[in-house]
Motif scaffolding. Structure first.
Motif, PDB file in Angstrom:
ATOM      1  N   PHE A 221      -6.088   1.081  -1.288  1.00  0.00           N
ATOM      2  CA  PHE A 221      -5.559  -0.279  -1.191  1.00  0.00           C
ATOM      3  C   PHE A 221      -6.099  -1.117  -2.342  1.00  0.00           C
ATOM      4  O   PHE A 221      -7.305  -1.173  -2.571  1.00  0.00           O
ATOM      5  CB  PHE A 221      -5.964  -0.918   0.136  1.00  0.00           C
TER       6      PHE A 221
ATOM      7  N   THR B  28      -5.420  -1.786 -12.155  1.00  0.00           N
ATOM      8  CA  THR B  28      -4.704  -0.980 -11.163  1.00  0.00           C
ATOM      9  C   THR B  28      -4.404   0.408 -11.692  1.00  0.00           C
ATOM     10  O   THR B  28      -4.602   1.418 -11.004  1.00  0.00           O
ATOM     11  CB  THR B  28      -3.394  -1.679 -10.757  1.00  0.00           C
TER      12      THR B  28
ATOM     13  N   ASN C   4      -6.202 -14.261   4.034  1.00  0.00           N
ATOM     14  CA  ASN C   4      -7.343 -13.417   3.697  1.00  0.00           C
ATOM     15  C   ASN C   4      -8.568 -13.692   4.574  1.00  0.00           C
ATOM     16  O   ASN C   4      -9.666 -13.228   4.282  1.00  0.00           O
ATOM     17  CB  ASN C   4      -7.735 -13.571   2.219  1.00  0.00           C
TER      18      ASN C   4
ATOM     19  N   HIS D  74      -5.820 -10.629  -6.670  1.00  0.00           N
ATOM     20  CA  HIS D  74      -6.159 -12.043  -6.456  1.00  0.00           C
ATOM     21  C   HIS D  74      -6.538 -12.722  -7.771  1.00  0.00           C
ATOM     22  O   HIS D  74      -6.563 -12.098  -8.830  1.00  0.00           O
ATOM     23  CB  HIS D  74      -7.336 -12.160  -5.490  1.00  0.00           C
TER      24      HIS D  74
ATOM     25  N   SER E 130     -10.716   0.732  -0.628  1.00  0.00           N
ATOM     26  CA  SER E 130     -10.205  -0.635  -0.762  1.00  0.00           C
ATOM     27  C   SER E 130     -10.898  -1.402  -1.879  1.00  0.00           C
ATOM     28  O   SER E 130     -12.129  -1.403  -1.967  1.00  0.00           O
ATOM     29  CB  SER E 130     -10.392  -1.398   0.559  1.00  0.00           C
TER      30      SER E 130
ATOM     31  N   ASP F  94      -5.766  -5.031  -3.742  1.00  0.00           N
ATOM     32  CA  ASP F  94      -5.326  -6.381  -3.406  1.00  0.00           C
ATOM     33  C   ASP F  94      -5.559  -7.273  -4.622  1.00  0.00           C
ATOM     34  O   ASP F  94      -6.701  -7.451  -5.062  1.00  0.00           O
ATOM     35  CB  ASP F  94      -6.122  -6.882  -2.195  1.00  0.00           C
TER      36      ASP F  94
ATOM     37  N   VAL G 126     -10.514  -5.270  -4.187  1.00  0.00           N
ATOM     38  CA  VAL G 126      -9.895  -6.561  -4.458  1.00  0.00           C
ATOM     39  C   VAL G 126     -10.097  -6.857  -5.943  1.00  0.00           C
ATOM     40  O   VAL G 126     -11.237  -6.889  -6.416  1.00  0.00           O
ATOM     41  CB  VAL G 126     -10.517  -7.681  -3.602  1.00  0.00           C
TER      42      VAL G 126
ATOM     43  N   VAL H 204      -1.259 -12.895  -1.694  1.00  0.00           N
ATOM     44  CA  VAL H 204      -1.857 -13.241  -0.402  1.00  0.00           C
ATOM     45  C   VAL H 204      -2.091 -14.752  -0.354  1.00  0.00           C
ATOM     46  O   VAL H 204      -1.894 -15.404   0.666  1.00  0.00           O
ATOM     47  CB  VAL H 204      -3.175 -12.478  -0.183  1.00  0.00           C
TER      48      VAL H 204
ATOM     49  N   GLY I 157     -11.035 -10.148   5.451  1.00  0.00           N
ATOM     50  CA  GLY I 157      -9.849  -9.859   4.649  1.00  0.00           C
ATOM     51  C   GLY I 157      -9.238  -8.513   5.004  1.00  0.00           C
ATOM     52  O   GLY I 157      -9.843  -7.672   5.673  1.00  0.00           O
ATOM     53  N   LEU I 158      -8.024  -8.303   4.504  1.00  0.00           N
ATOM     54  CA  LEU I 158      -7.316  -7.058   4.791  1.00  0.00           C
ATOM     55  C   LEU I 158      -8.003  -5.850   4.173  1.00  0.00           C
ATOM     56  O   LEU I 158      -7.983  -4.754   4.742  1.00  0.00           O
ATOM     57  CB  LEU I 158      -5.870  -7.165   4.283  1.00  0.00           C
ATOM     58  N   ALA I 159      -8.629  -6.025   3.013  1.00  0.00           N
ATOM     59  CA  ALA I 159      -9.293  -4.902   2.345  1.00  0.00           C
ATOM     60  C   ALA I 159     -10.384  -4.294   3.222  1.00  0.00           C
ATOM     61  O   ALA I 159     -10.439  -3.073   3.423  1.00  0.00           O
ATOM     62  CB  ALA I 159      -9.872  -5.355   1.000  1.00  0.00           C
TER      63      ALA I 159
ATOM     64  N   THR J 260      -0.916  -5.036  -3.077  1.00  0.00           N
ATOM     65  CA  THR J 260      -0.416  -6.323  -2.604  1.00  0.00           C
ATOM     66  C   THR J 260      -0.723  -7.434  -3.596  1.00  0.00           C
ATOM     67  O   THR J 260      -1.761  -7.428  -4.256  1.00  0.00           O
ATOM     68  CB  THR J 260      -1.035  -6.702  -1.245  1.00  0.00           C
TER      69      THR J 260
END
Length: 378
Positions: A201, A308, A172, A205, A285, A203, A287, A96, A272-274, A93
């Motif tokens: 996952f 990534t 977040n 940022h 997960s 994320d 970030v 955010v 947060g989603l993580a 993602t």
């Protein structure tokens, strides 16, 4: 396999199709699970990506993309101590927060160019479309919202006032542990990820300053803090530390200045989603944080791609020989223009001539954020 990766039996219930049991979901292909999202194949892309829609109401409508491995039938994710599945799924993602374009650019490059060796790659390049177009961190894109959030006292362990309704605007902070998401749009996102049930996952940022310089500064809040930032770090859930360490080592190969090096941190922000995915499904997960101050957009987005790709290579999701693209200034400028992503005319990314900040951290001088970037935190 999906049942095996569900570690938290107290995970929040989700609506409609996302209420299906583990057994039901296991019997469905990813394509079948995501039928409600009107996915269509993009003929122009060589990786055969499919484009799907999250409605979220007109204001928050956005797209996500699915890229399938050429053969997902008999492949398995490398052992990660938490899960093993025949068709592993990675979720990436960006956006955010609408003031963090590097993750958006990197995620867009991923869905257009990358092809997984195994399973499925799901990418949401710009979750917070409203914020991106109005250069706002928040879902409700108004100056009043941003100002009030930055000035209010913070009360919980993550530096946020959980009881204040303004905080609902920060996506977040919309996923408190063992509770339903706070906002309607966060619920839409949770419905989607509960159907996806990602094994991994990532994320993407940005922070305003370098964590390596600021990590020892006293702080009781994150948003709007002019003396603390987690820029240039990988913030990992407990089950992702080994992978995150490899990511930090890889991206630091291209960072010459010791004061700009990436560091490993844990855990991700509690709401947060993580962390919500980690606690609910045992998702690996992480970030990723780049640093805005003094660094051009194309450099930061390229750093996201390095981190990534390293994570996915470590997990056997990409070939060890895979090399991510190094993005140019032209690509960065074109991305912002084509996607109508706003940026402040005096934002540091527009005039980044050096990677070196004006002031370094020592016992006498502590870096202070520019007003324009003081809201850039995880």
């Amino acid at each position: 396999a999906i049942q095996e990766m569900t570690k938290n039996k107290n995970s929040p219930d989700v609506k409609q199709d996302s209420q299906k049991s583990d057994t039901q979901l296991r019997s469905l292909s990813l394509r079948e699970r995501l039928k409600p999202y009107n996915c269509t194949k993009l003929k122009k892309l060589k990786n055969k990506a499919r484009q799907c829609s999250i409605s979220g109401g007109k204001q928050y409508a956005t797209k996500f993309y699915i890229i399938d491995a050429p053969d997902t039938g008999k492949q398995k994710l490398r052992n990660t101590n938490t899960m093993e599945t025949n068709k592993p799924i990675v979720l990436v993602t960006g956006g955010v927060h609408g003031t963090e374009p590097a993750g958006m650019l990197a995620a867009s490059e991923i869905y257009k160019q990358w092809v997984p060796r195994k399973g499925h790659l799901v990418v949401i390049p710009v979750i917070n479309v409203c914020g991106a177009r109005k250069h706002s961190r928040y879902l409700k894109c108004s100056k009043e919202t941003a100002t009030s959030s930055q000035s209010m006292p913070d009360k919980n362990s993550q530096g946020q006032n959980s009881n204040d309704p303004v905080q609902v605007d920060d996506l977040n902070r919309d996923f408190p542990p063992n509770e339903m998401p706070k906002s309607d749009f966060a619920n839409d996102i949770w419905d989607l990820v509960s159907l996806i049930r990602p094994n991994v996952f990532l994320d993407l940022h940005e922070g305003w300053g370098f964590y390596v310089q600021l990590k020892d500064n006293p702080h009781n809040r994150l948003v709007g803090n002019t003396r603390f930032s987690k820029g240039s770090s990988v913030i990992a859930a407990p089950n992702a530390l080994k992978v995150a360490e490899a990511m930090v080592d890889e991206v630091n190969k291209g960072v010459k200045d010791e004061k700009h090096k990436f560091l490993l941190s844990t855990p991700p922000v509690e709401e947060g989603l993580a962390m919500h995915l980690y606690q609910s499904f045992g998702t690996i997960s992480m970030v990723q944080e780049t640093t805005v101050k003094g660094q051009p957009l194309e450099l930061r987005a390229s750093q996201h791609l390095i981190m990534t790709s390293k994570a996915l290579k470590e997990l056997g999701f990409l070939s060890k020989k895979f090399r991510p693209a190094t993005l140019s200034k032209t690509v960065a400028e074109s991305f912002l223009k084509m996607n109508k992503i706003a940026q402040h005319p005096h934002h540091p990314m527009n005039n980044a001539k050096t990677e070196h900040p004006k002031r370094h951290h020592d016992n006498k001088k502590i870096p202070v954020a520019d007003d324009l970037v003081s809201s850039l935190v995880v």
